[in-house]
Motif scaffolding. Structure first.
Motif, PDB file in Angstrom:
ATOM      1  N   ARG A 180      60.794  32.036  61.135  1.00 28.58           N
ATOM      2  CA  ARG A 180      61.378  33.079  61.417  1.00 28.58           C
ATOM      3  C   ARG A 180      61.695  33.869  60.506  1.00 28.58           C
ATOM      4  N   SER A 181      61.689  33.348  59.630  1.00 26.37           N
ATOM      5  CA  SER A 181      62.264  33.892  58.075  1.00 26.37           C
ATOM      6  C   SER A 181      61.218  33.495  56.812  1.00 26.37           C
ATOM      7  N   GLY A 182      60.288  32.563  58.031  1.00 28.27           N
ATOM      8  CA  GLY A 182      58.832  33.440  56.692  1.00 28.27           C
ATOM      9  C   GLY A 182      58.295  31.943  56.048  1.00 28.27           C
ATOM     10  N   PRO A 183      57.705  31.917  55.626  1.00 28.06           N
ATOM     11  CA  PRO A 183      56.822  30.923  54.999  1.00 28.06           C
ATOM     12  C   PRO A 183      56.914  31.071  53.840  1.00 28.06           C
ATOM     13  N   THR A 184      57.556  29.860  52.855  1.00 33.05           N
ATOM     14  CA  THR A 184      58.203  29.321  51.934  1.00 33.05           C
ATOM     15  C   THR A 184      56.305  29.430  50.683  1.00 33.05           C
ATOM     16  N   VAL A 185      57.087  29.481  49.401  1.00 29.16           N
ATOM     17  CA  VAL A 185      55.481  29.459  48.840  1.00 29.16           C
ATOM     18  C   VAL A 185      54.870  28.136  48.050  1.00 29.16           C
ATOM     19  N   GLU A 186      55.048  27.237  48.571  1.00 27.19           N
ATOM     20  CA  GLU A 186      55.063  25.683  48.771  1.00 27.19           C
ATOM     21  C   GLU A 186      54.529  25.702  50.139  1.00 27.19           C
ATOM     22  N   HIS A 187      54.873  26.236  51.593  1.00 21.02           N
ATOM     23  CA  HIS A 187      53.903  26.150  52.641  1.00 21.02           C
ATOM     24  C   HIS A 187      52.901  26.681  52.197  1.00 21.02           C
ATOM     25  N   ARG A 188      52.592  28.362  51.352  1.00 21.67           N
ATOM     26  CA  ARG A 188      51.464  29.146  51.553  1.00 21.67           C
ATOM     27  C   ARG A 188      50.611  28.336  50.909  1.00 21.67           C
ATOM     28  N   VAL A 189      50.965  27.279  49.798  1.00 22.22           N
ATOM     29  CA  VAL A 189      50.299  26.727  48.840  1.00 22.22           C
ATOM     30  C   VAL A 189      49.520  25.754  49.861  1.00 22.22           C
ATOM     31  N   LEU A 190      50.162  25.343  49.875  1.00 23.55           N
ATOM     32  CA  LEU A 190      49.422  23.218  50.916  1.00 23.55           C
ATOM     33  C   LEU A 190      48.477  24.365  51.991  1.00 23.55           C
ATOM     34  N   GLN A 234      60.347  38.971  55.991  1.00 27.50           N
ATOM     35  CA  GLN A 234      60.503  37.625  56.315  1.00 27.50           C
ATOM     36  C   GLN A 234      58.596  37.638  55.912  1.00 27.50           C
ATOM     37  N   GLU A 235      57.814  38.564  55.798  1.00 28.45           N
ATOM     38  CA  GLU A 235      56.565  37.664  55.430  1.00 28.45           C
ATOM     39  C   GLU A 235      56.713  37.302  53.949  1.00 28.45           C
ATOM     40  N   VAL A 236      57.057  38.070  52.783  1.00 27.53           N
ATOM     41  CA  VAL A 236      57.049  38.281  51.529  1.00 27.53           C
ATOM     42  C   VAL A 236      57.770  37.487  50.399  1.00 27.53           C
ATOM     43  N   ILE A 237      58.982  37.596  51.711  1.00 26.02           N
ATOM     44  CA  ILE A 237      60.126  37.089  50.433  1.00 26.02           C
ATOM     45  C   ILE A 237      59.918  35.745  49.859  1.00 26.02           C
ATOM     46  N   GLY A 238      59.134  34.774  50.930  1.00 25.49           N
ATOM     47  CA  GLY A 238      58.814  33.620  49.667  1.00 25.49           C
ATOM     48  C   GLY A 238      58.474  33.666  48.563  1.00 25.49           C
ATOM     49  N   ILE A 239      57.589  35.011  48.365  1.00 20.62           N
ATOM     50  CA  ILE A 239      56.914  35.632  47.346  1.00 20.62           C
ATOM     51  C   ILE A 239      57.437  35.725  46.273  1.00 20.62           C
ATOM     52  N   GLU A 240      57.999  36.880  46.903  1.00 18.21           N
ATOM     53  CA  GLU A 240      59.313  37.522  45.140  1.00 18.21           C
ATOM     54  C   GLU A 240      60.023  36.563  45.068  1.00 18.21           C
ATOM     55  N   SER A 241      60.716  35.294  46.204  1.00 18.91           N
ATOM     56  CA  SER A 241      61.782  34.698  45.239  1.00 18.91           C
ATOM     57  C   SER A 241      61.395  33.905  43.961  1.00 18.91           C
TER      58      SER A 241
END
Length: 284
Positions: A4-14, A100-107
């Motif tokens: 629910r909190s969205g994927p992290t950048v590490e998750h997106r990259v892999l 939830q969709e983009v905060i991993g990128i923003e952070s």
């Protein structure tokens, strides 16, 4: 399902690397799904970071793509970190869907550019200003409003701690719109004045008497410079009454970047102080 909190950048990259490895190997979604004993939609969700990265599934896919042990090792080693919830997970109930969709990128973004046509941009707001907006514009219960304020404060703190660049453009009308009353606006203006002095912050205010520019009439946008080339930059477009669009297609992202560049060029350059009356000086 996606957390629910969205994927992290590490998750997106892999996840993106798995897609690139499949495409490099010339393996179709159907063939990858057969290797997993699953539906092609499962592979698509894995590649879009919409589901957790299961070590067994990832190993099967890497073997199907004939990835060497040397190349597969760092991917497998990174799974544990990629599957951890992001720091923002504790505030997930207070988050907007787009966050939830983009905060991993923003952070972890190196650069955030933002435009708001009527208000002070979110990442520059004081708690009192944001609280007043929440009370006026939402019907959220007090607990959720408090969570939103805590989340915004944490986003701002992390932005400051990592020294990421924030470039904000907004009209002087935002400084003449009374949000929360005179005291709240005086504090907000003081914070903006201070922000304009910081090395990693750029604050541009379009005076009231300036002509239209390429962002005139455009809803709030946020352009996020992704920290990894595998996932690309994102534009978040907030359209009142129509929801939020998250744009990742490179040509569309470039179009917004060009428009934002042109608007910033047309606006007065950042200065040591905000305009007192919102009116421009000099040639236009």
């Amino acid at each position: 399902m996606r957390p629910r909190s969205g994927p992290t950048v590490e998750h997106r990259v892999l996840a993106a690397r798995l897609r690139l490895l499949r495409e490099r190997a010339g393996v179709s979604l159907q063939a990858a799904a057969v290797a997993l004993g699953a539906h092609p939609a499962t592979v698509r969700r894995i590649e879009r970071a919409e589901t957790g990265l299961d070590p067994h599934q990832v190993r099967v896919l890497l073997e199907r793509y004939e990835v060497s042990a040397m190349e597969a090792e760092p991917i497998m080693a990174g799974l544990a970190a990629a599957n951890l919830p992001g720091w923002w997970h504790r505030w997930r109930d207070a988050m907007e869907p787009w966050q939830q969709e983009v905060i991993g990128i923003e952070s972890s973004a190196a650069l955030i550019r933002t435009w708001h046509p009527a208000l002070v941009p979110e990442l520059l707001r004081t708690p009192a200003y944001e609280a007043a907006l929440c009370r006026t514009l939402t019907a959220d219960p007090a607990s959720r409003r408090e969570g939103r304020l805590e989340l915004l404060a944490e986003r701002q703190r992390r932005l400051e701690d990592r020294g990421a660049a924030l470039w904000a453009l907004f009209p002087a009308a935002a400084l003449h719109t009374s949000v929360g009353g005179a005291a709240v606006m005086a504090e907000q203006r003081a914070v903006l004045e201070e922000a304009a002095q910081r090395q990693h912050l750029t604050v541009q205010v379009v005076p009231l008497d300036f002509p239209p520019h390429p962002m005139t009439g455009v809803p709030p946008i946020h352009l996020l410079r992704a920290p990894a080339p595998e996932i690309g930059d994102r534009v978040v477009l907030e359209t009142p009454g129509a929801g939020v669009d998250i744009i990742g297609e490179p040509a569309a992202v470039m179009d917004y970047r060009i428009r934002l560049d042109a608007a910033c060029t047309a606006a007065p350059p950042p200065g040591p102080a905000l305009p007192e009356d919102g009116r421009g000086t000099g040639n236009r």
